[in-house]
Write a protein that holds these residues in place. Structure first.
Motif, short mmCIF file in Angstrom:
data_model
loop_
_atom_site.label_atom_id
_atom_site.label_comp_id
_atom_site.label_asym_id
_atom_site.label_seq_id
_atom_site.Cartn_x
_atom_site.Cartn_y
_atom_site.Cartn_z
N LEU A 62 0.92 -1.20 -0.03
CA LEU A 62 0.04 0.14 0.06
C LEU A 62 0.88 1.19 0.02
O LEU A 62 0.77 2.01 -0.80
N ILE A 63 1.94 1.31 0.71
CA ILE A 63 2.68 2.48 0.91
C ILE A 63 3.46 2.31 -0.51
O ILE A 63 3.71 3.69 -0.94
N TRP A 64 4.06 1.60 -0.91
CA TRP A 64 4.76 1.51 -2.37
C TRP A 64 3.77 1.91 -3.44
O TRP A 64 4.35 2.87 -4.30
N ALA A 65 2.68 1.52 -3.39
CA ALA A 65 1.46 1.93 -4.52
C ALA A 65 1.38 3.54 -4.36
O ALA A 65 1.05 4.20 -5.26
N ILE A 66 1.43 4.01 -3.12
CA ILE A 66 0.98 5.36 -2.84
C ILE A 66 2.29 6.12 -3.23
O ILE A 66 2.00 7.43 -4.01
N ILE A 67 3.55 5.88 -2.89
CA ILE A 67 4.60 6.92 -3.18
C ILE A 67 5.45 6.62 -4.25
O ILE A 67 6.42 7.15 -4.56
N GLY A 68 5.19 5.41 -5.02
CA GLY A 68 5.93 4.95 -6.09
C GLY A 68 5.99 5.71 -7.15
O GLY A 68 4.88 6.75 -7.21
N GLY A 69 7.03 5.68 -8.09
CA GLY A 69 7.24 6.56 -9.05
C GLY A 69 6.00 6.15 -10.20
O GLY A 69 5.79 4.96 -10.41
N LYS A 70 5.58 6.90 -10.91
CA LYS A 70 4.89 7.15 -12.23
C LYS A 70 5.63 6.60 -13.22
O LYS A 70 6.85 6.90 -13.62
N LYS A 71 4.79 6.29 -14.33
CA LYS A 71 5.54 6.06 -15.75
C LYS A 71 6.10 7.11 -16.38
O LYS A 71 5.51 8.18 -16.25
#
Length: 71
Positions: A62-71
């Motif tokens: 959940l944290i990775w999905a929220i703060i992860g980089g965009k394409k």
């Protein structure tokens, strides 16, 4: 007889609603990653699919999905 049938139907409908809610919550990190255009949304989905049942992994995803980089 119809009163018993309507009670059973309402119990089954309630059960289906609960299953849908559980499904949506379980895959919430994957949905967030896909909506946000996360670079690794496919990897995140696979990890969520196989290891999301562990609470710690689910929170990390959940944290990775929220703060992860965009394409």
């Amino acid at each position: 007889m119809t009163a018993e049938l309507s009670i059973i139907e309402s119990i089954l409908a309630g059960g289906m609603i609960i299953l849908v809610i559980i499904f949506l919550l379980y895959f919430l990190p994957s949905f967030i990653a896909k909506i946000r255009g996360h670079k690794k949304s496919g990897v995140l989905f696979l990890i969520n699919l196989f290891l999301g049942w562990t609470i710690i992994i689910w929170i990390i995803l959940l944290i990775w999905a929220i703060i992860g980089g965009k394409k």
